[in-house]
Design a protein around this motif. Structure first.
Motif, mmCIF file in Angstrom:
data_model
loop_
_atom_site.group_PDB
_atom_site.id
_atom_site.type_symbol
_atom_site.label_atom_id
_atom_site.label_comp_id
_atom_site.label_asym_id
_atom_site.label_seq_id
_atom_site.Cartn_x
_atom_site.Cartn_y
_atom_site.Cartn_z
ATOM 1 N N TYR A 112 -37.742 36.890 36.946
ATOM 2 C CA TYR A 112 -38.695 35.909 36.420
ATOM 3 C C TYR A 112 -38.687 34.605 37.217
ATOM 4 C CZ TYR A 112 -40.830 32.632 33.102
ATOM 5 O OH TYR A 112 -41.633 31.672 32.516
ATOM 6 N N SER A 113 -37.503 34.033 37.453
ATOM 7 C CA SER A 113 -37.447 32.718 38.115
ATOM 8 C C SER A 113 -37.974 32.781 39.536
ATOM 9 C CB SER A 113 -36.009 32.195 38.096
ATOM 10 O OG SER A 113 -35.657 31.846 36.774
ATOM 11 N N GLU A 114 -37.716 33.867 40.199
ATOM 12 C CA GLU A 114 -38.263 34.052 41.554
ATOM 13 C C GLU A 114 -39.775 34.066 41.489
ATOM 14 O OE1 GLU A 114 -35.161 36.887 43.971
ATOM 15 O OE2 GLU A 114 -37.248 37.597 43.697
ATOM 16 N N GLU A 115 -40.306 34.810 40.542
ATOM 17 C CA GLU A 115 -41.777 34.915 40.414
ATOM 18 C C GLU A 115 -42.376 33.564 40.048
ATOM 19 O OE1 GLU A 115 -42.142 39.576 39.031
ATOM 20 O OE2 GLU A 115 -41.814 38.004 37.536
ATOM 21 N N ARG A 116 -41.660 32.838 39.181
ATOM 22 C CA ARG A 116 -42.161 31.514 38.810
ATOM 23 C C ARG A 116 -42.288 30.642 40.069
ATOM 24 N NH1 ARG A 116 -37.892 29.286 37.121
ATOM 25 N NH2 ARG A 116 -37.704 29.883 34.929
ATOM 26 N N LEU A 117 -41.237 30.684 40.891
ATOM 27 C CA LEU A 117 -41.251 29.844 42.103
ATOM 28 C C LEU A 117 -42.326 30.300 43.072
ATOM 29 C CD1 LEU A 117 -39.875 27.496 43.591
ATOM 30 C CD2 LEU A 117 -38.423 29.213 44.732
ATOM 31 N N GLN A 118 -42.508 31.588 43.155
ATOM 32 C CA GLN A 118 -43.528 32.096 44.083
ATOM 33 C C GLN A 118 -44.923 31.750 43.572
ATOM 34 O OE1 GLN A 118 -42.291 36.136 44.069
ATOM 35 N NE2 GLN A 118 -40.577 35.778 45.494
ATOM 36 N N GLY A 119 -44.913 31.046 42.439
ATOM 37 C CA GLY A 119 -46.187 30.519 41.938
ATOM 38 C C GLY A 119 -47.202 31.600 41.613
ATOM 39 N N LEU A 120 -46.708 32.704 41.182
ATOM 40 C CA LEU A 120 -47.672 33.780 40.843
ATOM 41 C C LEU A 120 -48.289 33.447 39.520
ATOM 42 C CD1 LEU A 120 -45.444 36.817 41.922
ATOM 43 C CD2 LEU A 120 -47.372 35.808 43.163
ATOM 44 N N GLY A 121 -48.560 32.093 39.322
ATOM 45 C CA GLY A 121 -49.121 31.723 38.024
ATOM 46 C C GLY A 121 -48.100 32.098 36.975
ATOM 47 N N ARG A 122 -48.534 32.669 35.864
ATOM 48 C CA ARG A 122 -47.573 33.013 34.809
ATOM 49 C C ARG A 122 -46.839 34.268 35.285
ATOM 50 N NH1 ARG A 122 -46.838 31.283 30.002
ATOM 51 N NH2 ARG A 122 -45.740 32.499 28.452
ATOM 52 N N PRO A 123 -45.550 34.209 35.462
ATOM 53 C CA PRO A 123 -44.817 35.387 35.952
ATOM 54 C C PRO A 123 -45.150 36.619 35.130
ATOM 55 C CG PRO A 123 -43.370 33.485 35.796
ATOM 56 C CD PRO A 123 -44.684 33.095 35.160
ATOM 57 N N ARG A 124 -45.197 37.774 35.849
ATOM 58 C CA ARG A 124 -45.534 39.042 35.189
ATOM 59 C C ARG A 124 -44.460 39.309 34.135
ATOM 60 N NH1 ARG A 124 -42.754 43.175 36.052
ATOM 61 N NH2 ARG A 124 -41.767 42.305 37.909
ATOM 62 N N GLN A 125 -44.860 39.671 32.946
ATOM 63 C CA GLN A 125 -43.885 39.992 31.919
ATOM 64 C C GLN A 125 -44.276 41.267 31.211
ATOM 65 O OE1 GLN A 125 -41.099 39.232 31.286
ATOM 66 N NE2 GLN A 125 -40.661 37.195 31.954
ATOM 67 N N LYS A 126 -43.279 42.135 31.054
ATOM 68 C CA LYS A 126 -43.563 43.379 30.332
ATOM 69 C C LYS A 126 -43.676 43.065 28.855
ATOM 70 C CE LYS A 126 -39.735 45.366 31.902
ATOM 71 N NZ LYS A 126 -39.029 44.639 32.903
ATOM 72 N N GLY A 127 -44.574 43.758 28.139
ATOM 73 C CA GLY A 127 -44.574 43.676 26.673
ATOM 74 C C GLY A 127 -45.010 42.324 26.136
ATOM 75 N N GLY A 128 -46.135 41.779 26.742
ATOM 76 C CA GLY A 128 -46.705 40.583 26.134
ATOM 77 C C GLY A 128 -46.146 39.317 26.758
ATOM 78 N N SER A 129 -46.443 38.174 26.158
ATOM 79 C CA SER A 129 -46.102 36.911 26.816
ATOM 80 C C SER A 129 -45.192 36.026 25.986
ATOM 81 C CB SER A 129 -47.399 36.159 27.097
ATOM 82 O OG SER A 129 -47.998 35.877 25.854
ATOM 83 N N VAL A 130 -44.843 36.488 24.798
ATOM 84 C CA VAL A 130 -43.954 35.656 23.981
ATOM 85 C C VAL A 130 -42.514 35.934 24.407
ATOM 86 C CG1 VAL A 130 -43.145 35.151 21.653
ATOM 87 C CG2 VAL A 130 -45.570 35.671 22.064
ATOM 88 N N LYS A 131 -41.882 34.928 24.983
ATOM 89 C CA LYS A 131 -40.522 35.108 25.486
ATOM 90 C C LYS A 131 -39.507 35.024 24.340
ATOM 91 C CE LYS A 131 -41.470 31.848 28.438
ATOM 92 N NZ LYS A 131 -41.195 30.696 29.308
ATOM 93 N N VAL A 132 -38.374 35.663 24.535
ATOM 94 C CA VAL A 132 -37.304 35.558 23.544
ATOM 95 C C VAL A 132 -36.794 34.116 23.539
ATOM 96 C CG1 VAL A 132 -35.525 36.200 25.230
ATOM 97 C CG2 VAL A 132 -35.112 36.579 22.779
ATOM 98 N N GLU A 133 -36.374 33.629 22.374
ATOM 99 C CA GLU A 133 -35.857 32.266 22.284
ATOM 100 C C GLU A 133 -34.417 32.227 22.805
ATOM 101 O OE1 GLU A 133 -39.357 30.724 21.175
ATOM 102 O OE2 GLU A 133 -37.511 29.637 21.652
ATOM 103 N N MET A 134 -34.076 31.164 23.533
ATOM 104 C CA MET A 134 -32.717 31.047 24.071
ATOM 105 C C MET A 134 -31.690 30.986 22.943
ATOM 106 S SD MET A 134 -31.216 28.637 27.078
ATOM 107 C CE MET A 134 -31.158 27.044 26.303
ATOM 108 N N SER A 135 -32.058 30.377 21.821
ATOM 109 C CA SER A 135 -31.120 30.276 20.697
ATOM 110 C C SER A 135 -30.842 31.651 20.093
ATOM 111 C CB SER A 135 -31.710 29.367 19.614
ATOM 112 O OG SER A 135 -32.941 29.905 19.155
ATOM 113 N N TYR A 136 -31.645 32.623 20.476
ATOM 114 C CA TYR A 136 -31.528 33.978 19.929
ATOM 115 C C TYR A 136 -30.606 34.846 20.797
ATOM 116 C CZ TYR A 136 -33.408 38.205 17.624
ATOM 117 O OH TYR A 136 -33.562 39.362 16.923
ATOM 118 N N ILE A 137 -30.556 34.542 22.108
ATOM 119 C CA ILE A 137 -29.728 35.373 22.997
ATOM 120 C C ILE A 137 -28.701 34.547 23.777
ATOM 121 C CG2 ILE A 137 -31.334 37.292 23.292
ATOM 122 C CD1 ILE A 137 -32.133 36.057 25.994
ATOM 123 N N GLY A 138 -28.699 33.221 23.556
ATOM 124 C CA GLY A 138 -27.726 32.427 24.298
ATOM 125 C C GLY A 138 -28.224 32.185 25.702
ATOM 126 N N GLY A 139 -27.768 31.143 26.375
ATOM 127 C CA GLY A 139 -28.289 30.750 27.692
ATOM 128 C C GLY A 139 -27.901 31.707 28.813
#
Ligand code: SF4
Length: 348
Positions: free
Chosen positions: A321-348
């Motif tokens: 994800y972070s690589e794709e973000r930097l490569q500026g591919l707009g919103r990085p490709r994400q499998k299964g929709g666009s709502v990301k898991v919350e960090m408080s849910y899986i830890g940093g």
């Protein structure tokens, strides 16, 4: 399976599975805006019920299976892991798993009393990462949106530094316009302390922290600021895939690190899997979908069936994800929709 290391599976980018981060609760006694903003996680927010959480026995069984694949390092996270009752019992169980030789915890230290610190150490905890984003009480309160006094965290840090942990790291998330003015005071507080201060670029984790690139104070900016006051020099990584880039003070004042997910992504060496408190496996901090293991655990699946699932999930992993973000591919490709898991849910 116990004690025998099966071929260390690698994912589609040839990354081995080495580290498992385990969230033991989604609850926290802080409401840091970059992770758990109060307006979302405030009054009425439905946290997980006790019966939904994996039991310590279930977590330990999963860890035994992950250790069979070569996982050696565990990190206990949350939410705030010290809110999970009897956490030292879990640490004792995990310390007894064949192959596991490194158990760490990420905490905000506000509950790290001297007695509890000793109990964690006795149970087998080896390393502590402590989140602290400011020394100015007003800035601290503005970031974590609770009225827990800063001194509770500083006392927790002193307790940790006073014990025999192999490392104590202080993690500061730097947000431009909010706390970059705290970088030098933090350096001055923790130089010569034995703690390693690490600066984390503000990340677009979860869905609610209003992240934007212009709020990012980059790793290079952080090091330039420090070097101007306390000259530093780069240091070799401790091991391949280490998340933080290391710098040491030329005058022997210790070490600092920078975690640059935005400006210098490190996805190519990312060997981390994350387990949520209800037993979902996430293969990236910015994932939009997890893979349930709780039903497998509670429906009588054999070790071999569960191991097969771990193996196939990891081998299919292609997150960067972070690589794709930097490569500026707009919103990085994400499998299964666009709502990301919350960090408080899986830890940093
Ligand atoms: S963005 Fe995902 S793949 Fe990249 S380093 Fe972070 S967790 Fe690993």
């Amino acid at each position: 399976m116990t004690g025998s290391t099966i071929q260390n599976p690698t994912d589609t980018l040839d990354r081995p599975l080495r580290d498992l981060r385990i969230s033991v609760t989604d609850r926290c006694n802080f409401r840091c805006g970059y992770c758990m903003p109060r307006e979302i996680f405030g009054k009425g927010y439905q946290f997980l019920r006790q019966d939904q959480l994996l039991s310590f026995e279930e977590i330990t069984r999963l860890v035994r299976l992950f250790a069979g694949f070569g996982v050696r390092k565990l990190r206990l996270t949350g939410g705030e892991p010290l809110l999970r009752r009897e956490i030292t019992s879990l640490i004792e169980m995990l310390a007894g798993v064949d192959g596991i030789d490194d158990i760490a915890m990420t905490t905000n230290a506000s509950l790290l009393t001297r007695e509890r610190t000793q109990a964690l150490l006795d149970a087998g905890l080896g390393r502590l990462n402590i989140s602290l984003d400011a020394l100015d009480p007003a800035v601290h309160a503005r970031i974590n949106e609770v009225d827990t006094p800063l001194d509770a965290v500083l006392d927790g840090i002193d307790n940790a530094l006073g014990e025999g942990f192999s490392s104590v790291k202080i993690n500061m998330v730097v947000q431009k316009g909010i706390n970059e003015g705290e970088i030098i005071p933090m350096v001055e507080r923790f130089r010569h302390s034995g703690a390693i201060l690490r600066f984390i670029e503000f990340m677009d984790v979860g869905n609610h922290n209003q992240w934007s690139l212009d709020q990012v104070f980059t790793a290079n900016e952080i090091i330039r600021l420090i070097d101007a006051r306390y000259p530093v020099e780069p240091v070799e990584a401790n091991y391949h895939g280490e998340v933080a880039r290391r710098w040491r003070f030329r005058d022997g004042g210790g070490e600092v690190g920078v975690i640059s997910s935005i400006s210098q992504p490190f996805c190519r060496d990312c060997s981390r899997a994350r387990l949520s408190a209800i037993g979902e496996l996430y293969t990236c901090l910015f994932a939009t979908a997890g893979h349930d293991f709780r039903d497998l655990l509670r429906s009588g699946a054999s070790d071999a069936q569960i191991a097969q699932r771990i193996d196939s999930l990891w081998r299919a992993r292609d997150d960067r994800y972070s690589e794709e973000r930097l490569q500026g591919l707009g919103r990085p490709r994400q499998k299964g929709g666009s709502v990301k898991v919350e960090m408080s849910y899986i830890g940093g």
